[in-house]
Scaffold this active site. Structure first.
Site, PDB file in Angstrom:
ATOM      1  N   GLY A  50      22.779 -16.883 -22.306  1.00 23.68           N
ATOM      2  CA  GLY A  50      23.828 -16.606 -23.279  1.00 23.68           C
ATOM      3  C   GLY A  50      23.228 -15.931 -24.503  1.00 23.68           C
ATOM      4  O   GLY A  50      23.816 -15.006 -25.076  1.00 23.68           O
ATOM      5  N   THR A  51      22.057 -16.375 -24.891  1.00 22.48           N
ATOM      6  CA  THR A  51      21.375 -15.795 -26.057  1.00 22.48           C
ATOM      7  C   THR A  51      21.122 -14.306 -25.848  1.00 22.48           C
ATOM      8  O   THR A  51      21.393 -13.485 -26.732  1.00 22.48           O
ATOM      9  CB  THR A  51      20.033 -16.533 -26.295  1.00 22.48           C
ATOM     10  OG1 THR A  51      20.322 -17.902 -26.565  1.00 22.48           O
ATOM     11  CG2 THR A  51      19.261 -15.920 -27.454  1.00 22.48           C
TER      12      THR A  51
ATOM     13  N   ASN B 212      30.641 -24.583 -30.315  1.00 25.41           N
ATOM     14  CA  ASN B 212      29.833 -25.528 -29.547  1.00 25.41           C
ATOM     15  C   ASN B 212      29.611 -26.864 -30.256  1.00 25.41           C
ATOM     16  O   ASN B 212      29.198 -27.823 -29.626  1.00 25.41           O
ATOM     17  CB  ASN B 212      28.480 -24.895 -29.188  1.00 25.41           C
ATOM     18  CG  ASN B 212      27.827 -24.204 -30.355  1.00 25.41           C
ATOM     19  OD1 ASN B 212      28.397 -23.268 -30.937  1.00 25.41           O
ATOM     20  ND2 ASN B 212      26.655 -24.645 -30.731  1.00 25.41           N
TER      21      ASN B 212
ATOM     22  N   GLN C 273      31.033 -21.510 -24.320  1.00 23.93           N
ATOM     23  CA  GLN C 273      31.629 -22.846 -24.212  1.00 23.93           C
ATOM     24  C   GLN C 273      32.961 -22.850 -23.470  1.00 23.93           C
ATOM     25  O   GLN C 273      33.458 -23.921 -23.121  1.00 23.93           O
ATOM     26  CB  GLN C 273      31.815 -23.455 -25.614  1.00 23.93           C
ATOM     27  CG  GLN C 273      30.509 -23.802 -26.318  1.00 23.93           C
ATOM     28  CD  GLN C 273      29.783 -24.993 -25.693  1.00 23.93           C
ATOM     29  OE1 GLN C 273      30.376 -25.839 -25.032  1.00 23.93           O
ATOM     30  NE2 GLN C 273      28.470 -25.053 -25.894  1.00 23.93           N
TER      31      GLN C 273
ATOM     32  N   SER D 151      27.231 -17.984 -20.045  1.00 24.46           N
ATOM     33  CA  SER D 151      25.925 -18.577 -19.722  1.00 24.46           C
ATOM     34  C   SER D 151      26.079 -19.549 -18.552  1.00 24.46           C
ATOM     35  O   SER D 151      27.133 -20.152 -18.375  1.00 24.46           O
ATOM     36  CB  SER D 151      25.373 -19.304 -20.947  1.00 24.46           C
ATOM     37  OG  SER D 151      24.202 -20.022 -20.598  1.00 24.46           O
TER      38      SER D 151
ATOM     39  N   HIS E 220      24.125 -22.465 -17.732  1.00 21.61           N
ATOM     40  CA  HIS E 220      23.774 -23.892 -17.763  1.00 21.61           C
ATOM     41  C   HIS E 220      24.751 -24.778 -18.515  1.00 21.61           C
ATOM     42  O   HIS E 220      24.585 -25.994 -18.545  1.00 21.61           O
ATOM     43  CB  HIS E 220      22.349 -24.080 -18.289  1.00 21.61           C
ATOM     44  CG  HIS E 220      22.171 -23.822 -19.753  1.00 21.61           C
ATOM     45  ND1 HIS E 220      22.046 -24.836 -20.660  1.00 21.61           N
ATOM     46  CD2 HIS E 220      22.092 -22.683 -20.463  1.00 21.61           C
ATOM     47  CE1 HIS E 220      21.872 -24.325 -21.866  1.00 21.61           C
ATOM     48  NE2 HIS E 220      21.902 -23.016 -21.777  1.00 21.61           N
TER      49      HIS E 220
ATOM     50  N   THR F 203      13.430  -7.131 -12.790  1.00 24.29           N
ATOM     51  CA  THR F 203      13.874  -7.616 -11.478  1.00 24.29           C
ATOM     52  C   THR F 203      14.825  -8.782 -11.657  1.00 24.29           C
ATOM     53  O   THR F 203      14.537  -9.718 -12.397  1.00 24.29           O
ATOM     54  CB  THR F 203      12.642  -8.035 -10.641  1.00 24.29           C
ATOM     55  OG1 THR F 203      11.798  -6.897 -10.516  1.00 24.29           O
ATOM     56  CG2 THR F 203      13.053  -8.537  -9.266  1.00 24.29           C
TER      57      THR F 203
ATOM     58  N   CYS G 196      20.004 -26.459 -31.038  1.00 23.19           N
ATOM     59  CA  CYS G 196      18.944 -25.570 -31.489  1.00 23.19           C
ATOM     60  C   CYS G 196      18.446 -25.968 -32.859  1.00 23.19           C
ATOM     61  O   CYS G 196      17.290 -25.809 -33.180  1.00 23.19           O
ATOM     62  CB  CYS G 196      19.431 -24.137 -31.564  1.00 23.19           C
ATOM     63  SG  CYS G 196      20.689 -23.787 -30.388  1.00 23.19           S
TER      64      CYS G 196
HETATM   65  C1  PLP Z   1      24.467 -22.559 -25.501  1.00 26.92           C
HETATM   66  C2  PLP Z   1      25.165 -21.480 -26.248  1.00 26.92           C
HETATM   67  C3  PLP Z   1      24.604 -20.198 -26.365  1.00 26.92           C
HETATM   68  C4  PLP Z   1      23.245 -19.861 -25.811  1.00 26.92           C
HETATM   69  O1  PLP Z   1      23.217 -19.797 -24.424  1.00 26.92           O
HETATM   70  P1  PLP Z   1      21.800 -19.961 -23.680  1.00 26.92           P
HETATM   71  O2  PLP Z   1      22.101 -19.622 -22.264  1.00 26.92           O
HETATM   72  O3  PLP Z   1      21.383 -21.378 -23.889  1.00 26.92           O
HETATM   73  O4  PLP Z   1      20.866 -18.999 -24.320  1.00 26.92           O
HETATM   74  C5  PLP Z   1      25.311 -19.242 -27.029  1.00 26.92           C
HETATM   75  N1  PLP Z   1      26.509 -19.515 -27.559  1.00 26.92           N
HETATM   76  C6  PLP Z   1      27.084 -20.717 -27.476  1.00 26.92           C
HETATM   77  C7  PLP Z   1      28.429 -20.944 -28.068  1.00 26.92           C
HETATM   78  C8  PLP Z   1      26.430 -21.752 -26.828  1.00 26.92           C
HETATM   79  O5  PLP Z   1      26.996 -22.950 -26.757  1.00 26.92           O
END
Ligand code: PLP
Length: 385
Positions: free
Chosen positions: A71-72, A151, A179, A199, A201, A237, A325
């Protein structure tokens, strides 16, 4: 007793069905998706299927989905990618004070490189007022980046209304939907969003994989240079097992999001009502209705959130303070600050985020532990003063 995990907004366990789907791509179909032989083609087929699932879920075309490492990375690619591709049109970006640091710190980086950023305030529930977006637009504005749901408190923004405004003004609109993807139905065309971050996870998929929707015809400056992967937008890759896992997680979410929404709403209501009745001076943060189910962000007057987290952990209950974080650095939550909470209230807050594995029994156990722990912490703090 098995430890209880109440931190699903930080990350989730990988669904067994997701893990099963991924396995093949580690040790059987392990080819490089760019290779023309059968191994490579199998890997590409796995990746293409994931792209199709995700595209269908948000009403996009397959060719509008780009896989990333997180997500980052998707947030970085969206914000920097647009900033540098459209710099000749203007250097102004609008975002909000409660974004994830993947957006906030990217915007700060851009400011240090000559861009101008407006950080919109939020109301006491953590919500952006779409009319503030409208008022902040000027001739130099190229991008609006506002998250779908927050989040830390789970508050959902009115992104359709923001999309209407950006469309009328012909400004690009990015939304961080980490989210909400897989939890709420999302129709990118309906909302009028041009870029959307996803994202793996946070939705029972693997860590280290994400996706970015980029509407057709929009230019983005890549962050990584190298091979021609992801149609020249993201070299490297592809992480095929991760991408397959993200696709499988999304597919499961599409089937289960409705029932899970209801299940988590019920669990949350039960938890909230009982906490409210048993604990004095508890305050719930976030929007009472426009929120994701399962998020309980709350403040306990006279108690340090971090001490509460550690005490609960000793009792086998995992919760969070602020965002995952920033909690390591014990920075106060920028989200709660922006919502206007006093510094003491911010420090006395924790976040519980429920997930599909949580049960009524988990909550009953937590309800038996909370009053005990809070009483002890109150006694300790009254000794030290
Ligand atoms: C967790 C999160 C991210 C970051 O995603 P990652 O895959 O952990 O880098 C970005 N935005 C929000 C709102 C999140 O909750």
């Amino acid at each position: 007793m098995k430890p209880i995990y109440f931190d699903h907004a930080a990350t989730t366990s990988v669904d067994k069905r997701v893990f099963e789907a991924m396995k093949e791509f580690f040790h059987i179909s392990y080819g490089n998706a760019s290779s023309l032989h059968t191994f490579g083609r199998k890997a590409r087929t796995g990746m293409d299927k994931s792209r199709e699932i995700i595209a269908n879920m948000i009403n996009a075309k397959d060719s509008e989905i780009y896989f990333t490492s997180s997500g980052t990375e998707s947030d970085n690619l969206a914000v920097k990618g647009i900033a540098y591709a459209y710099r000749d049109k203007g250097e102004h970006i609008i975002t909000s004070m409660v974004e994830h640091h993947a957006v906030l710190n990217t915007c700060e980086f851009l400011e240090s490189n000559g861009f101008k950023v407006t950080y919109l305030p939020v109301n006491k529930y953590g919500m952006v007022d779409p009319s503030d977006v409208k008022k902040s637009i000027n001739k130099k504005t190229i991008l609006v980046s506002i998250m779908h749901a927050n989040n830390e408190v789970g508050t959902i923004n009115d992104i359709s209304e923001i999309g209407k405004i950006t469309r009328e003004n012909e400004i690009l609109f990015h939304s961080d939907a980490v989210q909400t993807f897989g939890k709420l139905p999302i129709d990118v065309k309906g909302i009028g969003v041009d870029l959307l971050t996803i994202s793996g996870h946070k939705i029972y998929g693997p860590k280290g994989v994400g996706a970015l929707y980029v509407r057709r015809g929009i230019k983005i400056q890549p962050l990584l240079h190298g091979g021609s992967h992801e149609r020249n937008k993201r070299a490297g890759t592809e992480n095929i097992p991760g991408i397959v896992g993200l696709g499988k997680a999304a597919e499961i979410r599409a089937e289960e999001m409705g029932s899970e929404f209801k299940y988590l709403s019920e669990l949350e209501d039960y938890f909230r009502t009982n906490l409210y009745e048993t604990i004095d001076n508890i305050k719930f943060n976030g929007h009472p209705e426009e929120k994701l189910p399962g998020y309980l962000n709350m403040s306990f007057s006279g108690i340090e959130g971090e001490s509460l987290l550690l005490s609960l952990d000793l009792e086998g209950i995992a919760v969070a303070t602020g965002s995952a974080c920033s909690s390591g650095s014990s920075e106060p939550s920028h989200v709660l600050e922006a919502m206007g909470l006093s510094p003491e209230t911010v420090q006395s807050s924790i976040r519980i985020s429920l997930g599909k594995q949580n049960t009524r029994e988990d909550i009953d156990y937590a309800l038996s532990v909370f009053p005990k722990v809070i009483k002890r912490l109150k006694e300790l703090s009254s000794v030290s003063f």
